[in-house]
Design a protein around this motif. Sequence first.
Motif, short mmCIF file in Angstrom:
data_model
loop_
_atom_site.label_atom_id
_atom_site.label_comp_id
_atom_site.label_asym_id
_atom_site.label_seq_id
_atom_site.Cartn_x
_atom_site.Cartn_y
_atom_site.Cartn_z
N TYR A 170 0.82 -1.21 0.00
CA TYR A 170 0.00 0.00 0.00
C TYR A 170 0.86 1.26 0.00
O TYR A 170 1.82 1.38 0.76
CB TYR A 170 -0.94 0.03 1.22
CG TYR A 170 -1.83 1.24 1.20
CD1 TYR A 170 -3.02 1.21 0.49
CD2 TYR A 170 -1.48 2.42 1.83
CE1 TYR A 170 -3.84 2.32 0.42
CE2 TYR A 170 -2.30 3.54 1.77
CZ TYR A 170 -3.47 3.48 1.06
OH TYR A 170 -4.28 4.59 0.99
N GLY A 171 0.46 2.19 -0.84
CA GLY A 171 1.05 3.53 -0.86
C GLY A 171 -0.06 4.53 -1.14
O GLY A 171 -1.10 4.16 -1.69
N THR A 172 0.14 5.76 -0.76
CA THR A 172 -0.92 6.76 -0.97
C THR A 172 -1.08 7.13 -2.43
O THR A 172 -2.11 7.65 -2.83
CB THR A 172 -0.64 8.03 -0.14
OG1 THR A 172 0.65 8.54 -0.49
CG2 THR A 172 -0.70 7.73 1.35
N LYS A 173 -0.07 6.83 -3.28
CA LYS A 173 -0.17 7.11 -4.71
C LYS A 173 -0.44 5.87 -5.53
O LYS A 173 -1.08 5.94 -6.59
CB LYS A 173 1.12 7.76 -5.21
CG LYS A 173 1.36 9.13 -4.60
CD LYS A 173 2.62 9.75 -5.13
CE LYS A 173 2.85 11.08 -4.46
NZ LYS A 173 4.10 11.70 -4.88
N ARG A 174 0.05 4.71 -5.06
CA ARG A 174 -0.10 3.46 -5.79
C ARG A 174 -0.20 2.31 -4.80
O ARG A 174 0.40 2.34 -3.74
CB ARG A 174 1.13 3.19 -6.68
CG ARG A 174 1.30 4.07 -7.86
CD ARG A 174 2.64 3.82 -8.53
NE ARG A 174 3.76 3.92 -7.59
CZ ARG A 174 4.31 5.06 -7.20
NH1 ARG A 174 3.87 6.20 -7.67
NH2 ARG A 174 5.31 5.06 -6.35
N ILE A 175 -0.93 1.27 -5.23
CA ILE A 175 -0.99 0.02 -4.47
C ILE A 175 -0.51 -1.09 -5.40
O ILE A 175 -1.12 -1.34 -6.44
CB ILE A 175 -2.41 -0.30 -3.98
CG1 ILE A 175 -2.94 0.82 -3.09
CG2 ILE A 175 -2.43 -1.64 -3.24
CD1 ILE A 175 -4.40 0.67 -2.70
N GLY A 176 0.60 -1.72 -5.03
CA GLY A 176 1.07 -2.87 -5.78
C GLY A 176 0.28 -4.09 -5.34
O GLY A 176 0.01 -4.28 -4.16
N ILE A 177 -0.12 -4.92 -6.31
CA ILE A 177 -0.94 -6.10 -6.02
C ILE A 177 -0.27 -7.34 -6.60
O ILE A 177 0.21 -7.33 -7.74
CB ILE A 177 -2.35 -5.96 -6.63
CG1 ILE A 177 -3.01 -4.65 -6.20
CG2 ILE A 177 -3.22 -7.16 -6.25
CD1 ILE A 177 -4.28 -4.34 -6.96
N ALA A 178 -0.27 -8.41 -5.81
CA ALA A 178 0.22 -9.71 -6.28
C ALA A 178 -0.79 -10.77 -5.85
O ALA A 178 -1.50 -10.59 -4.86
CB ALA A 178 1.59 -10.01 -5.68
N VAL A 179 -0.83 -11.87 -6.60
CA VAL A 179 -1.73 -12.98 -6.28
C VAL A 179 -1.00 -14.29 -6.45
O VAL A 179 0.01 -14.38 -7.13
CB VAL A 179 -3.00 -13.01 -7.17
CG1 VAL A 179 -3.88 -11.82 -6.93
CG2 VAL A 179 -2.64 -13.14 -8.63
#
Length: 138
Positions: free
Chosen positions: A9-18
């Motif tokens: 989590y970041g205030t500008k971007r959220i990196g997602i992995a599955v």
Amino acid sequence: MARLMAFDYGTKRIGIAVTDPLQIIATGLDTIHPNDIIAYLKKYMQTEQIERFIVGEPKQMDNTPSQSAQHVKGFVNLLKKQFPDIHISMLDERFTSKMASAAILASGRNKKDRQDKGLVDTVSATILLQSYMQGMSF
């Protein structure tokens, strides 16, 4: 089996992995703006089952919460409210961005790719998810 999903989590971007449905392999999925995350997840979950969310917990070197911890807490509360049936685990995310940058460098990517913060966030989420999976008992 359902997938596991991790967030850097970041205030500008959220990196997602599955993970894959058998929870063997962690793969970077996407980088999303925080304002778009709920709509993205709802759309994703129309076709895929998620068993657990893993959220990176930002900490200082002395193990105290970092300045961004309050934003992550708000994100976790939002996930709980929108997806009450999905379990959430927190995992220390110290060094994941540095590890992600090193992994991108080692992959032979060009300088422009290595400076892509969205790519770093997605790889960070993947590292977070791999770390979680390594700690799971089978």
